[in-house]
Write a protein that holds these residues in place. Structure first.
Motif: not given
Length: 397
Positions: A124-141
């Motif tokens: 879950m740790d690896v998966a949620m960090n990947g999800w977080g990186a995608r959200v961060e990239d989409r928001l450009q924040r």
């Protein structure tokens, strides 16, 4: 050439309005909550099964083994299913895995269940960090520090629940069940609708390496991650035991140690973006290393509960922003694509978080628990000297 996008802060939409951002925050909070609950009750397992430090270290190694085995599998499944969907599936297993620990009849069964708990936590740790990186990239924040703050907040609340449960005379099993059931449902209520909005990434998962490890300059970044995460894992699993032994704290007082550590991490991580923009990643990392080193020395040589708790707070402040800075640096590495680069650093970093506790147990068996914490101090010194590698922006064209 690096393209820099300047956005007026006044024109930014608040992050909390974004459903996917809220979902990732919920995932990090839930992951940390359950880990904090486990950490707060380690003394109960130690005393309930009459475990020596070396035996407890072996049991914690089972937890670490489960997580490390899960890392490459989680990476492959993230490519196949999408990091968002994998995060949800791991969360569904993670809660029952914690409850099962309270049903263990003996050390052997506990080892097997800790392997399962570690596998669900790690994947879950690896998966949620990947999800977080995608959200961060989409928001450009830059929001990774906030996501990690949510993990620390959850861990602190979990540890605080241990203090409350011990004070009220709750056993391990009812305590675990009382946390998992309501908060698991709440977390899924945030995650499931957001995942339905996200399109899974179509990729050839078979082309990804089974075990991604950092190489070149990224290896030094991975060693910084190792130093911080090993210390964080050691405080999580040994912090309460250390207080019991070093200052003869009660079980309820010992549960406060990880709570102080985690709450301090939350406060510093919430300001992590400002600190990095103001002082830069190198100076921020070096100041963090000094804080961690000071806290560890206070913990080892302090003679009272109050001094050691201050030390735990300084340790939490020292480790707070290191992992977010490491992930940001990995994402802009020139020699590896951002996905494999982040995965490789996570493997080394989170491997350290989970291997640190059993290593502390083995060293404590030989030298005593106080002296084993000096190993963490040496790692803080290493992070101080390697910090310059975080300031090298090596964006790919």
């Amino acid at each position: 050439m690096t393209e820099t996008v300047s956005v007026d802060r006044r024109d930014r939409v608040p992050l909390w309005r974004d459903g996917m951002w809220r979902a990732v925050v919920a995932a990090f909070t839930f992951n940390g909550l359950l880990f904090g609950v486990w950490a707060s009750r380690v003394p109960a397992f130690k005393e309930g099964f009459d475990l020596e430090p070396g035996t407890l270290g072996l049991l914690l190694l089972a937890l670490a083994g489960g997580a490390i085995v899960s890392f490459p599998l989680a990476g492959a499944l993230s490519e196949k299913w999408g990091a968002d969907r994998l995060t949800i599936r791991c969360a569904v297993v993670y809660g029952p895995a914690l409850i099962a620990l309270g049903l263990a009849p003996g050390p052997v069964a506990l080892a097997l269940l800790l392997f399962l708990f570690g596998a669900s936590h790690g994947s879950m740790d690896v998966a949620m960090n990947g999800w977080g990186a995608r959200v961060e990239d989409r928001l450009q924040r830059s929001t990774m520090s906030v996501f990690h703050a949510a993990f620390s907040l959850g861990a602190g609340l979990g540890a605080a629940s241990g203090y409350a449960a011990v004070s009220a005379g709750f056993g391990v099993l009812p305590h675990f069940a009382a946390i998992v059931m309501p908060f698991g449902i709440l977390a899924l209520c945030f995650m499931v609708p957001a995942a339905d909005q996200e399109t899974a990434v179509a990729s050839d998962a078979s082309s990804a390496p089974l075990l991604a490890l950092p190489r070149g300059p990224l290896l030094l970044v991975g060693l910084i991650a190792l130093s911080a995460s090993m210390g964080e894992g050691a405080i999580a699993d040994w912090g309460a035991v250390f207080l019991r032994i070093a200052v003869q704290a009660t079980e309820a007082q010992a549960a406060l140690g990880y709570a102080v550590f985690s709450v301090t991490m939350v406060l510093v991580r919430l300001s992590g973006g400002y600190l990095t923009e103001r002082f830069g990643p190198v100076l921020t990392t070096r100041a963090s290393a000094v804080s961690a080193l000071t806290g560890l020395l206070l913990s080892v040589f302090g003679g009272s509960l109050e001094i050691v708790l201050v030390g735990y707070g300084l340790i939490g402040a020292g480790y707070a922003v290191v992992m977010p800075l490491v992930f940001s640096r990995a994402a802009r590495d020139a020699e590896m694509p951002s996905g494999p680069a982040i995965a490789s650093v996570a493997t080394l970093g989170y491997g350290g978080m989970l291997l640190g506790p059993p290593l502390i147990g083995f060293v404590a068996e030989l030298t005593g628990l106080r002296m084993s914490f000096l190993l963490l101090a040496a790692l803080a010194v290493m992070a101080f000297y390697l910090a310059s590698c975080l300031g090298v922006a090596r964006n790919r064209v």
